[in-house]
Write an enzyme that holds these catalytic residues in place. Structure first.
Site, PDB file in Angstrom:
ATOM      1  N   ASP A  12       0.785  -1.298   0.048  1.00 12.29           N
ATOM      2  CA  ASP A  12       0.242  -0.013  -0.090  1.00 12.29           C
ATOM      3  C   ASP A  12       1.067   1.405  -0.036  1.00 12.29           C
ATOM      4  O   ASP A  12       2.253   1.056   0.182  1.00 12.29           O
ATOM      5  CB  ASP A  12      -0.920  -0.013   1.163  1.00 12.29           C
ATOM      6  CG  ASP A  12      -1.764   1.373   1.428  1.00 12.29           C
ATOM      7  OD1 ASP A  12      -2.413   1.544   0.460  1.00 12.29           O
ATOM      8  OD2 ASP A  12      -1.880   1.745   2.365  1.00 12.29           O
ATOM      9  N   ASP A  14      -0.183   5.342   0.950  1.00 11.62           N
ATOM     10  CA  ASP A  14      -0.559   6.042   1.881  1.00 11.62           C
ATOM     11  C   ASP A  14      -0.720   5.505   3.467  1.00 11.62           C
ATOM     12  O   ASP A  14      -1.521   4.305   3.886  1.00 11.62           O
ATOM     13  CB  ASP A  14      -1.783   6.665   1.704  1.00 11.62           C
ATOM     14  CG  ASP A  14      -1.792   7.910   0.322  1.00 11.62           C
ATOM     15  OD1 ASP A  14      -0.705   8.139   0.295  1.00 11.62           O
ATOM     16  OD2 ASP A  14      -2.737   7.905  -0.144  1.00 11.62           O
ATOM     17  N   ASP A 174      -1.448  -0.705   6.197  1.00 12.32           N
ATOM     18  CA  ASP A 174      -1.766  -0.130   7.352  1.00 12.32           C
ATOM     19  C   ASP A 174      -3.257  -0.294   7.842  1.00 12.32           C
ATOM     20  O   ASP A 174      -3.637   0.193   8.875  1.00 12.32           O
ATOM     21  CB  ASP A 174      -1.279   1.367   7.217  1.00 12.32           C
ATOM     22  CG  ASP A 174      -1.990   2.329   6.450  1.00 12.32           C
ATOM     23  OD1 ASP A 174      -2.132   1.921   5.210  1.00 12.32           O
ATOM     24  OD2 ASP A 174      -2.850   3.008   6.803  1.00 12.32           O
TER      25      ASP A 174
END
Length: 231
Positions: A12, A14, A174
């Site tokens: 991922d 961001d 995240d």
């Protein structure tokens, strides 16, 4: 899942590789203020991050009392996009050591992909502008598939592009969206504590949802794979 030797890592962006909250919030502040609404706090906006720009706009509209079917929604979408294009990633910072870790991972022969709900144009603009596009064998963004994370579509596309089986890949992210997408795609999941997860502690969420691999950062995940060949 019986983990084979890792051949590919899907990252991922961001909250995983970069802290983009300052830039996201700068764009939100500018767009919301331009429409005459009170700008929400950074904490409130942080809890809205995780499903791409369309979902962020919907959540902002609910918070501001804007009809989801109104012209104002499309205007907010357009102004957000324009603000972020103007910013060009200058408020975004890499988490310490993460890009060096990806370089080391690739030196071990592991393929890498970027799988992000951010729209394609902004993703490519950022990685090319920062000179890191060459560190990813594949890039799959939020508007590249019919459904973005937490659906598995984007991961399936990345695996196909990398020519790697799901059992040989790891999704590093995240948020719950990364975790659920990884589970649905049949890849192992490593969650990191650096991001947002829509305002919920990723450690607590992972425990409740049955995800056992949680690391302080993406760099730590890479270090583990480099050292052992597995997660």
């Amino acid at each position: 899942m019986n983990m084979q030797k890792v051949k590919a890592v899907l990252f991922d962006l961001d909250g995983t590789l970069v802290n983009s909250l300052p830039e996201i919030y700068q764009g939100v502040s500018k767009a919301v203020a331009s429409l005459g609404y009170q700008v929400p706090s950074e904490v409130v906006v942080s809890a809205m991050i995780g499903r791409g720009i369309s979902v962020l706009v919907d959540r902002l509209c609910v918070h501001l009392g804007i009809s989801l079917t109104s012209e104002a929604r499309q205007t907010l979408f357009s102004r957000l996009l324009a603000a972020w294009e103007e910013a060009g990633g200058r408020y975004v910072t890499f988490y310490p050591g993460v890009m060096d870790a990806i370089v080391a991972l690739r030196a071990k022969g592991v393929k890498t992909a970027l799988v992000t709900n951010k729209i394609h144009s902004l993703t490519v603009e950022f990685i090319e502008g920062r000179g890191i596009a060459h560190l990813f064998d594949a890039v799959v963004a939020g508007d590249d598939c019919p459904n973005n994370k937490p659906a598995p579509d984007m991961l399936f596309k990345a695996l196909e592009m990398l020519e790697v089986d799901a059992a040989e890949a790891i999704m590093v992210g995240d948020s719950r969206n990364d975790a659920l997408a990884g589970r649905a795609a049949g890849v192992s999941v490593a969650l990191v504590e650096t991001g947002y997860n829509e305002g919920v502690s990723i450690v607590d969420w992972a425990r409740e949802a049955g995800f056992t691999k949680v690391y302080p950062s993406a760099r730590k995940v890479c270090d583990k794979i480099i050292t052992t060949g597995q997660l």
